[in-house]
Design a protein around this motif. Structure first.
Motif, PDB file in Angstrom:
ATOM      1  N   ALA A 269      58.416  45.684  41.932  1.00 13.62           N
ATOM      2  CA  ALA A 269      57.512  46.249  42.930  1.00 13.62           C
ATOM      3  C   ALA A 269      58.177  46.282  44.306  1.00 13.62           C
ATOM      4  O   ALA A 269      58.074  47.275  45.042  1.00 13.62           O
ATOM      5  N   LEU A 270      58.852  45.204  44.674  1.00 12.23           N
ATOM      6  CA  LEU A 270      59.522  45.149  45.969  1.00 12.23           C
ATOM      7  C   LEU A 270      60.678  46.139  46.036  1.00 12.23           C
ATOM      8  O   LEU A 270      60.923  46.759  47.092  1.00 12.23           O
ATOM      9  N   ALA A 271      61.401  46.280  44.947  1.00 10.71           N
ATOM     10  CA  ALA A 271      62.499  47.256  44.918  1.00 10.71           C
ATOM     11  C   ALA A 271      61.951  48.674  45.087  1.00 10.71           C
ATOM     12  O   ALA A 271      62.534  49.501  45.809  1.00 10.71           O
ATOM     13  N   ALA A 272      60.821  48.949  44.446  1.00 10.21           N
ATOM     14  CA  ALA A 272      60.196  50.265  44.584  1.00 10.21           C
ATOM     15  C   ALA A 272      59.672  50.469  46.009  1.00 10.21           C
ATOM     16  O   ALA A 272      59.755  51.578  46.559  1.00 10.21           O
ATOM     17  N   LEU A 273      59.158  49.411  46.601  1.00  6.76           N
ATOM     18  CA  LEU A 273      58.677  49.493  47.982  1.00  6.76           C
ATOM     19  C   LEU A 273      59.842  49.761  48.936  1.00  6.76           C
ATOM     20  O   LEU A 273      59.737  50.581  49.861  1.00  6.76           O
ATOM     21  N   TYR A 303      48.808  45.654  39.629  1.00  5.09           N
ATOM     22  CA  TYR A 303      48.155  45.839  40.930  1.00  5.09           C
ATOM     23  C   TYR A 303      47.127  46.964  40.930  1.00  5.09           C
ATOM     24  O   TYR A 303      46.645  47.368  41.979  1.00  5.09           O
ATOM     25  N   GLN A 304      46.798  47.454  39.757  1.00  3.60           N
ATOM     26  CA  GLN A 304      45.770  48.484  39.664  1.00  3.60           C
ATOM     27  C   GLN A 304      44.379  47.852  39.650  1.00  3.60           C
ATOM     28  O   GLN A 304      44.137  46.878  38.944  1.00  3.60           O
ATOM     29  N   PHE A 321      48.442  42.880  45.635  1.00  2.00           N
ATOM     30  CA  PHE A 321      49.738  43.488  45.951  1.00  2.00           C
ATOM     31  C   PHE A 321      50.200  43.076  47.346  1.00  2.00           C
ATOM     32  O   PHE A 321      51.337  42.634  47.532  1.00  2.00           O
ATOM     33  N   PHE A 322      49.328  43.211  48.307  1.00  2.00           N
ATOM     34  CA  PHE A 322      49.710  42.878  49.682  1.00  2.00           C
ATOM     35  C   PHE A 322      49.790  41.364  49.872  1.00  2.00           C
ATOM     36  O   PHE A 322      50.589  40.878  50.673  1.00  2.00           O
ATOM     37  N   GLN A 323      48.974  40.616  49.142  1.00  2.00           N
ATOM     38  CA  GLN A 323      49.093  39.164  49.202  1.00  2.00           C
ATOM     39  C   GLN A 323      50.466  38.728  48.705  1.00  2.00           C
ATOM     40  O   GLN A 323      51.100  37.839  49.289  1.00  2.00           O
ATOM     41  N   MET A 324      50.955  39.379  47.628  1.00  2.00           N
ATOM     42  CA  MET A 324      52.295  39.077  47.123  1.00  2.00           C
ATOM     43  C   MET A 324      53.353  39.355  48.181  1.00  2.00           C
ATOM     44  O   MET A 324      54.284  38.561  48.389  1.00  2.00           O
ATOM     45  N   ILE A 325      53.221  40.472  48.879  1.00  2.00           N
ATOM     46  CA  ILE A 325      54.199  40.836  49.904  1.00  2.00           C
ATOM     47  C   ILE A 325      54.281  39.754  50.977  1.00  2.00           C
ATOM     48  O   ILE A 325      55.377  39.325  51.365  1.00  2.00           O
ATOM     49  N   TYR A 326      53.131  39.286  51.448  1.00  2.00           N
ATOM     50  CA  TYR A 326      53.138  38.268  52.505  1.00  2.00           C
ATOM     51  C   TYR A 326      53.634  36.920  52.001  1.00  2.00           C
ATOM     52  O   TYR A 326      54.326  36.195  52.715  1.00  2.00           O
ATOM     53  N   GLN A 327      53.305  36.579  50.772  1.00  2.00           N
ATOM     54  CA  GLN A 327      53.781  35.311  50.218  1.00  2.00           C
ATOM     55  C   GLN A 327      55.301  35.301  50.052  1.00  2.00           C
ATOM     56  O   GLN A 327      55.963  34.311  50.360  1.00  2.00           O
ATOM     57  N   PRO A 336      47.871  40.721  58.391  1.00  2.00           N
ATOM     58  CA  PRO A 336      47.140  41.932  58.779  1.00  2.00           C
ATOM     59  C   PRO A 336      47.553  43.114  57.903  1.00  2.00           C
ATOM     60  O   PRO A 336      48.343  42.962  56.964  1.00  2.00           O
ATOM     61  N   ARG A 337      47.067  44.265  58.189  1.00  2.00           N
ATOM     62  CA  ARG A 337      47.393  45.477  57.445  1.00  2.00           C
ATOM     63  C   ARG A 337      48.916  45.645  57.396  1.00  2.00           C
ATOM     64  O   ARG A 337      49.592  45.672  58.424  1.00  2.00           O
ATOM     65  N   PHE A 338      49.462  45.755  56.185  1.00  2.00           N
ATOM     66  CA  PHE A 338      50.916  45.759  56.025  1.00  2.00           C
ATOM     67  C   PHE A 338      51.576  46.932  56.747  1.00  2.00           C
ATOM     68  O   PHE A 338      52.640  46.780  57.362  1.00  2.00           O
ATOM     69  N   GLY A 339      50.975  48.118  56.683  1.00  2.00           N
ATOM     70  CA  GLY A 339      51.566  49.268  57.337  1.00  2.00           C
ATOM     71  C   GLY A 339      51.728  49.056  58.831  1.00  2.00           C
ATOM     72  O   GLY A 339      52.763  49.418  59.416  1.00  2.00           O
TER      73      GLY A 339
END
Length: 363
Positions: A269-273, A303-304, A321-327, A336-339
């Motif tokens: 997921a991170l690689a795709a991001l 994440y669906q 999904f966004f919780q994973m990003i912050y962790q 906050p909002r990732f974008g």
């Protein structure tokens, strides 16, 4: 015979004479005209003036006598005083005063839901709050929901700060009915200041976390690049928040940061991001970054969220999904909002952060 009100006096002079002990003794004589009381201080008869701040009443009679002496017509006190209010009123009335209108507010609680107590030391002081946030944020916290028990600990500060500036930003757009319901109208006596706050406090905290900024200059480098024309000189209130954010992060966020490694699904997921961010311009907006992130998550089954629907009619995106990003990237449970964060931090910098996470350099 001990007399009810005078014997309730705590005598600081006798305390000193008794090497720090507070005496609870009957009054031998009360001279109302002279304003003195006479009592035995461990065998020594002592006469003391009660005027000029020389004595202090115990708290129960103090309420009623203060109301009578100062003509108090409105008194706020905590729920723990409510059962004694009839005693305070009676004392005030006996002295010829009129008991004030009461407003009983709920108790303040710590993070565990326990009553805050000075003796336990489980509270948050005013000075501590103001070390990490503006005075107005504390004013808003105190103003809202006084009849509801509220938790008062360090984690509530960022939200209170952002709520204050949100209310302030909304005020010019509101009609008068809405303005009267806006806390800032009351906090500023009907004349709230016009303050432009382009970056929320919560976003500043995440920016400090990602950049490991130790001084204002580092943060202002990101802010000025993202928001043209915004400087410490043009936005002194934002500059004040930048200082608060650095102090708050150093004392409360940094010690608890815990990065975790990504599992195989998360790595993909991170690689795709990272790839999706690479397709965006360097000055991509927060909205563009957020949409690109959502498109990545929609293609990953984990994440669906089938209770939601995407614009294309497919499943929505789970908050996991966004919780994973912050962790994984920031070392925190949420943000906050990732974008908005990635736009402020920078597309290239966010991609570099992902690269470090995938290389195992963060966890």
């Amino acid at each position: 015979r001990r007399q009810a009100l005078p014997s309730a006096c705590r005598n600081p002079a006798s305390t000193a004479a008794s090497r720090g002990r507070v005496l609870y003794v009957p009054m031998k004589h009360v001279d109302a005209k002279a304003g003195t009381i006479t009592f035995d201080d461990e065998g020594t008869e002592t006469t003391l003036s009660i005027t000029g701040g020389r004595v202090k009443l115990q708290w129960k009679p103090d309420f009623g006598m203060r109301w009578a002496a100062l003509g108090v017509d409105f008194e706020m006190f905590g729920k723990d005083h409510q059962t004694n209010a009839v005693v305070y009123d009676r004392i005030c009335n006996i002295l010829g005063g009129r008991a004030p209108e009461h407003f009983v507010y709920e108790l303040f609680l710590d993070e565990n839901g326990q009553k805050i107590s000075k003796s336990k030391g489980n509270g948050l002081t005013i000075d501590e709050w103001l070390t990490y946030a503006p005075t107005e944020s504390l004013g808003l916290y105190m103003y809202q929901r006084p009849r509801q028990a509220k938790k008062l600990y360090f984690d509530v500060i960022p939200r209170a700060v952002d709520e204050y500036y949100t209310f302030l930003a909304a005020y010019p757009r509101q009609d008068w009915k809405e303005r009267l319901g806006n806390p800032v109208w009351h906090m500023h006596d009907g004349n709230p200041p016009a303050i432009d706050m382009p970056v929320p406090f919560s976003l500043l905290l995440n920016l400090v976390s990602a950049s490991n900024a130790q001084n204002k200059d580092v943060l202002w480098g990101f802010i000025s690049r993202h928001t043209q024309g915004v400087t410490p000189a043009t936005h002194p209130e934002l500059d004040r928040l930048v200082g608060h954010a650095i102090r708050y992060f150093d004392d409360f966020v940094k010690p608890t940061k815990t990065f975790r490694p990504a599992d195989e699904v998360e790595r993909e997921a991170l690689a795709a991001l990272d790839e999706a961010l690479g397709a965006l311009p360097a000055d991509a907006s927060g909205e563009a970054i957020q949409n690109a992130s959502l498109n990545v998550a929609r293609r990953i089954e984990r994440y669906q969220d089938h209770s939601k629907q995407s614009p294309e009619g497919g499943p929505g995106v789970s908050g996991a999904f966004f919780q994973m990003i912050y962790q994984v990237l920031i070392g925190q449970e949420r943000g906050p909002r990732f974008g908005s964060f990635a736009a402020l931090y920078g597309v290239a910098e966010t991609r570099a952060l992902i690269e470090r996470a995938l290389a195992g350099q963060l966890a």
